[in-house]
Design a protein around this motif. Structure first.
Motif, short mmCIF file in Angstrom:
data_model
loop_
_atom_site.label_atom_id
_atom_site.label_comp_id
_atom_site.label_asym_id
_atom_site.label_seq_id
_atom_site.Cartn_x
_atom_site.Cartn_y
_atom_site.Cartn_z
N GLU A 182 0.85 -1.26 0.09
CA GLU A 182 0.07 0.11 0.00
C GLU A 182 0.77 1.16 -0.12
N SER A 183 1.89 1.34 0.63
CA SER A 183 2.90 2.35 0.71
C SER A 183 3.64 2.67 -0.65
N GLY A 184 3.48 1.68 -1.76
CA GLY A 184 4.11 1.93 -2.89
C GLY A 184 5.40 1.01 -2.99
N ALA A 185 5.80 0.50 -1.85
CA ALA A 185 7.06 -0.26 -1.72
C ALA A 185 6.90 -1.42 -2.63
N ILE A 186 7.88 -2.14 -3.11
CA ILE A 186 7.95 -2.99 -4.03
C ILE A 186 8.89 -4.27 -3.09
N ILE A 187 8.31 -5.40 -3.39
CA ILE A 187 9.11 -6.74 -2.88
C ILE A 187 9.21 -7.33 -3.96
N GLN A 188 10.17 -8.18 -4.35
CA GLN A 188 10.54 -8.68 -5.52
C GLN A 188 11.49 -9.80 -5.34
N ILE A 189 11.19 -11.04 -5.54
CA ILE A 189 11.99 -12.23 -5.41
C ILE A 189 12.13 -13.07 -6.59
N ARG A 190 13.49 -13.18 -7.15
CA ARG A 190 13.61 -14.14 -8.36
C ARG A 190 14.81 -15.09 -7.97
N VAL A 191 14.60 -16.03 -8.40
CA VAL A 191 15.61 -17.18 -8.13
C VAL A 191 15.56 -18.25 -9.34
N TRP A 192 16.92 -18.40 -9.54
CA TRP A 192 17.19 -19.49 -10.82
C TRP A 192 18.08 -20.62 -10.16
N ARG A 193 17.55 -21.62 -10.84
CA ARG A 193 18.38 -22.94 -10.43
C ARG A 193 19.41 -23.09 -11.62
N LEU A 194 20.98 -23.15 -11.19
CA LEU A 194 21.73 -23.15 -12.38
C LEU A 194 21.86 -24.64 -12.78
N PRO A 195 22.27 -24.80 -14.00
CA PRO A 195 22.62 -26.11 -14.55
C PRO A 195 23.32 -27.08 -13.66
N ARG A 196 24.37 -26.30 -13.11
CA ARG A 196 25.43 -27.01 -12.05
C ARG A 196 25.88 -25.97 -11.28
N PRO A 197 26.30 -26.12 -10.07
CA PRO A 197 26.87 -25.39 -9.19
C PRO A 197 28.32 -24.87 -9.62
N THR A 198 28.74 -23.60 -9.33
CA THR A 198 30.05 -23.06 -9.96
C THR A 198 30.89 -22.63 -8.54
N HIS A 199 32.15 -22.15 -9.06
CA HIS A 199 33.04 -21.73 -7.93
C HIS A 199 32.47 -20.48 -7.15
#
Length: 97
Positions: A16-33
């Protein structure tokens, strides 16, 4: 497409205050360093044009947290804890406004 990251979490809310909450998560094909947990993520709380709180693991920076102009390393434990820490920071920020 083989080798592509897959979006596993994508939500955005406008308070209601106009504040934005955004969550984006991707699973990678494999872990990296840089991302041994195998996830790429971007969590944001802010006003239009202003990041107040953010968690991400941008390439070259690793897991880290932003609070306004301050940036610090974040120790990733699990996706559930990441989201819980982010939500706790938002609650604290709203209480202190």
């Amino acid at each position: 497409m083989a080798g592509a990251a897959s979006l596993i979490e994508d939500r955005k809310s406008v308070l209601e205050s106009g504040a934005i909450i955004q969550i984006r998560v991707w699973r990678l094909p494999r872990p990296t360093h840089e991302r041994p947990h195998g996830l790429k993520y971007s969590l944001l709380y802010g006003q239009p044009g202003e990041r107040i709180i953010g968690y991400d693991n941008e390439s070259g920076k690793g897991d880290h947290r932003h609070y306004r102009d301050h940036e610090e390393t974040y120790t990733f434990v699990s996706l559930a804890k990441l989201i819980a820490d982010f939500e706790a920071d938002i609650r604290e920020e709203i209480e202190n406004e």
